[in-house]
Motif scaffolding. Structure first.
Motif, short mmCIF file in Angstrom:
data_model
loop_
_atom_site.label_atom_id
_atom_site.label_comp_id
_atom_site.label_asym_id
_atom_site.label_seq_id
_atom_site.Cartn_x
_atom_site.Cartn_y
_atom_site.Cartn_z
N VAL A 1 0.85 -1.19 0.00
CA VAL A 1 0.00 0.00 0.00
C VAL A 1 0.88 1.24 0.00
O VAL A 1 1.91 1.28 0.67
CB VAL A 1 -0.95 0.00 1.22
N TYR A 2 0.51 2.24 -0.76
CA TYR A 2 1.11 3.58 -0.76
C TYR A 2 0.73 4.35 -2.02
O TYR A 2 0.18 5.44 -1.96
CB TYR A 2 2.64 3.56 -0.65
N TRP A 3 1.02 3.78 -3.20
CA TRP A 3 0.85 4.50 -4.45
C TRP A 3 -0.64 4.71 -4.77
O TRP A 3 -1.49 3.98 -4.27
CB TRP A 3 1.54 3.75 -5.59
N PRO A 4 -0.96 5.67 -5.63
CA PRO A 4 -2.36 5.98 -5.93
C PRO A 4 -3.11 4.80 -6.56
O PRO A 4 -2.56 4.07 -7.39
CB PRO A 4 -2.26 7.13 -6.93
N THR A 5 -4.36 4.63 -6.16
CA THR A 5 -5.22 3.60 -6.73
C THR A 5 -6.61 4.20 -6.97
O THR A 5 -6.91 5.30 -6.52
CB THR A 5 -5.35 2.39 -5.79
N VAL B 1 -6.33 1.45 6.19
CA VAL B 1 -7.48 0.65 6.64
C VAL B 1 -8.41 0.32 5.47
O VAL B 1 -8.93 -0.79 5.36
CB VAL B 1 -8.24 1.40 7.75
N GLU B 2 -8.61 1.28 4.58
CA GLU B 2 -9.46 1.02 3.42
C GLU B 2 -8.77 0.14 2.39
O GLU B 2 -9.41 -0.72 1.76
CB GLU B 2 -9.88 2.35 2.78
N SER B 3 -7.46 0.32 2.23
CA SER B 3 -6.74 -0.42 1.19
C SER B 3 -6.61 -1.90 1.51
O SER B 3 -6.70 -2.74 0.60
CB SER B 3 -5.35 0.20 0.99
N ILE B 4 -6.39 -2.25 2.76
CA ILE B 4 -6.26 -3.66 3.09
C ILE B 4 -7.54 -4.42 2.76
O ILE B 4 -7.52 -5.53 2.24
CB ILE B 4 -5.84 -3.89 4.56
N ASP B 5 -8.69 -3.82 3.02
CA ASP B 5 -9.95 -4.48 2.72
C ASP B 5 -10.12 -4.68 1.21
O ASP B 5 -10.59 -5.73 0.76
CB ASP B 5 -11.13 -3.69 3.28
N GLY B 6 -9.74 -3.68 0.43
CA GLY B 6 -9.82 -3.81 -1.02
C GLY B 6 -8.89 -4.89 -1.53
O GLY B 6 -9.27 -5.70 -2.40
N PHE C 1 -0.98 -0.01 10.87
CA PHE C 1 -0.50 -1.35 10.54
C PHE C 1 -0.72 -2.30 11.72
O PHE C 1 -1.10 -3.46 11.53
CB PHE C 1 0.99 -1.31 10.18
N ALA C 2 -0.50 -1.81 12.94
CA ALA C 2 -0.71 -2.65 14.12
C ALA C 2 -2.16 -3.09 14.21
O ALA C 2 -2.46 -4.25 14.53
CB ALA C 2 -0.30 -1.89 15.38
N ASP C 3 -3.07 -2.17 13.91
CA ASP C 3 -4.49 -2.52 13.96
C ASP C 3 -4.86 -3.53 12.88
O ASP C 3 -5.71 -4.39 13.09
CB ASP C 3 -5.34 -1.26 13.83
N VAL C 4 -4.24 -3.42 11.72
CA VAL C 4 -4.47 -4.39 10.64
C VAL C 4 -4.02 -5.78 11.09
O VAL C 4 -4.73 -6.78 10.87
CB VAL C 4 -3.73 -3.96 9.35
N VAL C 5 -2.88 -5.84 11.75
CA VAL C 5 -2.38 -7.13 12.24
C VAL C 5 -3.30 -7.68 13.32
O VAL C 5 -3.67 -8.86 13.30
CB VAL C 5 -0.94 -6.98 12.77
N ARG C 6 -3.69 -6.84 14.26
CA ARG C 6 -4.54 -7.31 15.36
C ARG C 6 -5.93 -7.72 14.88
O ARG C 6 -6.59 -8.53 15.52
CB ARG C 6 -4.63 -6.22 16.44
#
Length: 336
Positions: A81-85, A101-106, A137-142
């Motif tokens: 995650v980082y670059w424009p999508t 948070v939005e990108s991981i779900d996508g 990132f910590a919240d994504v892991v948890r």
């Protein structure tokens, strides 16, 4: 296929890892992409790397289709995650809490999985507090959406600061994904020693220097039709291939080293990066199943010390070693 631990974690990944930058969803048709992934699986590759930005999310979708039906526990899936999508709006890039948070779900939806094994910060975000990024990132892991965290093309100082916060948050930051090959060795001076100290390792991209180290670009000849350089006129790679005839000749002089080890030029290049004990995997892409099958043969190859010295002697001052190149190549601001 040989396997290596990712940093000081307990996670093992295939030392040849399939990457789909510039291929899936863009350069090759979906059916060929799926054939390439299946060829990788048949070669013993279990680790697959992608990113949401590749082909503006299409690459993740193609990889998800290609891996459908495989035993999830037998795979290691990485994304970034980082670059424009998407429509590339003002919050559609970077490492803000919102975008992560939005990108991981996508990414999970496109990949067809409940979690990724490794979620990576594709570059350093100069416009978001590092504390905000690492907490997200910590919240994504948890939440169970990623098992491990990595970065890509961060400087040694950025890696050190990120690892300090990750340790405070009890998040497993285990890897960096930099450019690394026989010609581009800028990570050796600072990034690799820092990562060794911190218990992190490298998943390296461009081990064949975007095709340059395959030997297909001949001095004094036009670039081959359909090659990466022919389709990317104006890029740094194309400009160097067209202008640096000395480098092209030196690459050709590597051919006898490859032949002495019964390797192709590409296999030699991939095997070379794996001689570095801080490298956990070499990312290898493919536009045909035969390419990935061939490159997978680099796994387990030991290049003798005298051959490594010969490679260094041949390439000479064509080798890039300046550690400052990592920072100079990095975006100074968000690209959206």
């Amino acid at each position: 296929m040989e396997f290596r631990y990712l940093g000081n974690s307990g996670l093992k990944i295939s030392e040849i890892t399939y990457g789909n930058w510039l291929t899936h969803g863009s350069q090759i048709e979906n059916d060929v992409a799926i054939e390439c992934v299946h060829a990788a699986l048949n070669a013993g590759i279990t680790s697959f790397d992608t990113a949401d930005v590749y082909a503006n999310t299409k690459a993740e979708s193609v990889l998800g289709m290609a891996l459908a039906g495989q035993r999830r526990e037998s795979l290691e899936i990485f994304t970034k995650v980082y670059w424009p999508t998407g429509p590339k709006g003002h919050n559609d890039c970077g490492l803000s809490r919102k975008h992560i948070v939005e990108s991981i779900d996508g990414s999970l939806a496109r990949l067809g999985t409940d979690y990724v094994d490794l979620y990576q910060a594709h570059r350093y975000d100069t416009e978001t507090p590092l504390e905000e990024t690492m907490l997200a990132f910590a919240d994504v892991v948890r939440a169970g959406k990623a098992l491990y965290i990595g970065v890509s093309e961060w400087t040694a100082d950025q890696i050190r600061a990120g690892k300090a916060l990750a340790d405070e948050l009890h998040v497993p930051l285990v890897s960096n994904q930099p450019r690394y090959n026989m010609i581009s060795r800028v990570i050796e001076g600072e990034v690799v020693p820092t990562c060794k100290e911190l218990g992190m390792s490298q998943i390296v991209w461009s081990p064949v220097a975007e095709g340059l180290l395959t030997g297909k670009y001949l001095p004094g000849h036009p670039v081959p039709i359909g090659s990466r350089a022919a389709s990317s006129v104006g890029t740094a790679l194309a400009q160097r291939i067209l202008s640096d005839q000395t480098l092209l000749q030196r690459v050709q002089d590597l051919r006898h080293v490859a032949e002495s080890l019964d390797l192709t030029m590409a296999e030699l290049a991939v095997a070379w990066v794996l001689q570095n004990d801080n490298v956990s995997a070499a990312l290898v892409g493919a536009s045909s199943p035969e390419q990935i099958t061939s490159n997978a043969k680099a796994s387990g190859v030991i290049i003798p010390p005298d051959a490594l010295m010969t490679i260094d002697s041949i390439l000479g001052d064509s080798i890039e070693r300046d550690p400052a190149m990592t920072a100079r190549r990095a975006p100074l601001s968000r690209p959206c």
